[in-house]
Design a protein around this motif. Structure first.
Motif, PDB file in Angstrom:
ATOM      1  N   HIS A  14      -7.475  -4.945   2.683  1.00 49.50           N
ATOM      2  CA  HIS A  14      -6.566  -5.942   2.110  1.00 49.50           C
ATOM      3  C   HIS A  14      -5.347  -5.285   1.468  1.00 49.50           C
ATOM      4  O   HIS A  14      -4.203  -5.694   1.707  1.00 49.50           O
ATOM      5  N   HIS A  15      -5.564  -4.260   0.635  1.00 49.50           N
ATOM      6  CA  HIS A  15      -4.444  -3.632  -0.073  1.00 49.50           C
ATOM      7  C   HIS A  15      -3.527  -2.874   0.891  1.00 49.50           C
ATOM      8  O   HIS A  15      -2.303  -2.872   0.719  1.00 49.50           O
ATOM      9  N   LEU A  16      -4.103  -2.230   1.905  1.00 51.35           N
ATOM     10  CA  LEU A  16      -3.269  -1.534   2.887  1.00 51.35           C
ATOM     11  C   LEU A  16      -2.419  -2.518   3.676  1.00 51.35           C
ATOM     12  O   LEU A  16      -1.228  -2.281   3.910  1.00 51.35           O
ATOM     13  N   GLU A  17      -3.024  -3.635   4.072  1.00 49.27           N
ATOM     14  CA  GLU A  17      -2.267  -4.627   4.841  1.00 49.27           C
ATOM     15  C   GLU A  17      -1.170  -5.256   3.988  1.00 49.27           C
ATOM     16  O   GLU A  17      -0.072  -5.534   4.480  1.00 49.27           O
ATOM     17  N   ALA A  18      -1.460  -5.475   2.699  1.00 49.59           N
ATOM     18  CA  ALA A  18      -0.452  -6.056   1.815  1.00 49.59           C
ATOM     19  C   ALA A  18       0.738  -5.112   1.651  1.00 49.59           C
ATOM     20  O   ALA A  18       1.905  -5.528   1.693  1.00 49.59           O
ATOM     21  N   ALA A  19       0.447  -3.818   1.477  1.00 46.06           N
ATOM     22  CA  ALA A  19       1.523  -2.836   1.331  1.00 46.06           C
ATOM     23  C   ALA A  19       2.338  -2.734   2.622  1.00 46.06           C
ATOM     24  O   ALA A  19       3.574  -2.655   2.598  1.00 46.06           O
ATOM     25  N   ARG A  20       1.657  -2.732   3.748  1.00 47.22           N
ATOM     26  CA  ARG A  20       2.361  -2.632   5.030  1.00 47.22           C
ATOM     27  C   ARG A  20       3.235  -3.852   5.275  1.00 47.22           C
ATOM     28  O   ARG A  20       4.318  -3.751   5.858  1.00 47.22           O
ATOM     29  N   ALA A  21       2.763  -5.026   4.864  1.00 52.45           N
ATOM     30  CA  ALA A  21       3.544  -6.243   5.070  1.00 52.45           C
ATOM     31  C   ALA A  21       4.856  -6.194   4.290  1.00 52.45           C
ATOM     32  O   ALA A  21       5.917  -6.592   4.797  1.00 52.45           O
ATOM     33  N   ILE A  22       4.804  -5.670   3.052  1.00 52.50           N
ATOM     34  CA  ILE A  22       6.027  -5.572   2.242  1.00 52.50           C
ATOM     35  C   ILE A  22       6.989  -4.564   2.870  1.00 52.50           C
ATOM     36  O   ILE A  22       8.202  -4.804   2.969  1.00 52.50           O
TER      37      ILE A  22
END
Length: 427
Positions: A14-22
């Motif tokens: 979840h945190h990796l995907e959130a960072a990548r999305a930004i």
């Protein structure tokens, strides 16, 4: 209590995907990060590092536990109260996660909650979750698999939605399959002729001398479409923030409703519109006519027909609870129960003619089916999918959301004459 590696993996993802999305958003706009974006990325990356460290630690602990179990192989060891172990000594959960537990633990549900300030959805907050699907739930009757197909009926003193639910059992006897297509094409055996016979040596170079007899098998290509079964329930935005309440709604209403309709379709689907073609409406199922025979005799003759006409071995009867009650209450001319009365009834899993009885309300009262249920196949395309939205009717202005559950499956009988429909007389 040991930390679950799947939860840590979900957190890391979840945190990796959130960072990548930004980062992807800034890259698409060909600009540097804003201060707010930079802070969010740093926060997500820090939490991802924490989750990764905890995950590595949990995996190392799991390896140590496995090593301890392997060293104790074959040695009787005391177990803490309530623990359940595999033959190798590995501790396993006492039960499977339900569909509701999987949904509320999913990254999609967690991401939805993160969009709400303080985890609470306000009246003006828009709600639209990504679908959460569980095709891997179809694994058989294992109690360590997610969403076991037939769950033990351990209801205790609970009162509520369960009061209107029946036990679902047909998945327990049919063959379980999966598919990635929107239709199933299979070959159904409709007849066979065995002409095998002793053959004399040929005495001439022409004519029929020494000719071997020809056997025959008749097949029919059948195409069964994958059908969608779905329904939804309303939910308030305030309740949406309560994971326990969401789990209850999914498990007690939505998941159960899908499975109940699926069981009805497997028996009684008439093949019209979006209905399955169930066993009762499949051409070729044997339906003998009985006149003077008792019900016990009819049920036994059905077993013989599966063997002699269907050339198969029956493995279960499927009957309505009313007819199982009729069997329980059968008495001889001295009022003695045939099946042991209250102390040992058919309903208590006493076999009938050496076969188990499966009770199902999908079968109409007064009718019983016997057959080789391995020749009935349920193909699962998508076992379960759950989606939430407030974009339904006037739900947005009423602070309501719709929670939708749906599944896709197909059903087919590969050898109809391996099943016998038995009409029962009044008990």
């Amino acid at each position: 209590m040991p930390v679950k590696t799947d939860e840590l993996t979900d957190q890391l993802k979840h945190h990796l995907e959130a960072a990548r999305a930004i980062a992807a958003q800034a890259e698409d706009q060909d600009r540097d990060f804003t201060d707010d974006e930079r802070g969010q990325i740093n926060e997500h990356m820090a939490k991802a590092k924490e989750a990764k460290a905890a995950l590595e630690k949990a995996r190392a602990d799991g390896a140590l536990r496995q090593a301890i179990a392997d060293l104790g192989e074959g040695i009787a060891m005391a177990e803490p109260s309530g623990e359940k172990r595999t033959p190798s000594g590995l501790i396993v959960p006492d039960g499977a996660k339900t569909l509701g537990e999987h949904f509320t633990a999913s990254p999609e549900y967690k991401a939805l909650l993160e969009t709400a300030p303080n985890g609470t959805f306000g009246k003006d907050h828009r709600v639209q979750s990504r679908p959460v699907g569980y095709k891997t739930l179809i694994t058989g009757a294992s109690d360590t698999s997610a969403g076991a197909l037939v769950m033990d009926d351990r209801r205790g003193l609970m009162v509520g939605a369960d009061a209107f639910q029946r036990p679902l059992v047909l998945r327990d006897v049919v063959t379980a399959g999966t598919t990635t297509s929107d239709s199933i094409e299979y070959v159904r055996m409709t007849g066979a002729t065995n002409a095998a016979a002793p053959v004399a040596e040929a005495t001439a170079t022409s004519g029929s001398s020494g000719t071997k007899p020809e056997s025959a098998m008749t097949w029919a290509k059948v195409t069964t479409p994958v059908r969608t079964i779905a329904h939804w329930l309303p939910l308030t935005k305030r309740a949406l923030s309560d994971a326990a309440q969401v789990r209850t709604i999914i498990d007690s209403y939505l998941r159960y409703g899908l499975e109940e309709e699926l069981e009805d379709q497997m028996i009684a689907g008439d093949g019209t519109g979006e209905n399955f073609t169930g066993l009762a409406n499949t051409s070729g199922v044997q339906a003998p006519t009985f006149t003077t025979e008792t019900n016990l005799t009819r049920l036994r003759r059905g077993k013989t027909l599966v063997r002699t006409v269907g050339r198969s071995v029956a493995n279960a009867y499927v009957m309505h609870p009313n007819d199982v009650e009729g069997l329980d209450l059968l008495t001889d001319n001295e009022a003695r129960y045939y099946f042991g009365g209250p102390a040992g009834t058919i309903g208590g899993n006493t076999p009938l003619w050496n076969l188990p009885i499966v009770e199902s309300e999908a079968v109409p009262s007064g009718t019983a089916y016997i057959g080789d249920w391995r020749k009935a196949i349920l193909w699962d395309r998508e076992q379960a999918s759950v989606t939430m939205t407030d974009s339904h009717s006037d739900f947005f202005i009423r602070n309501m959301v719709a929670i939708l559950a749906e599944m896709r499956a197909a059903f087919g009988i590969i050898q109809p004459n391996a099943f016998v429909k038995i009409s029962l007389a009044a008990w």
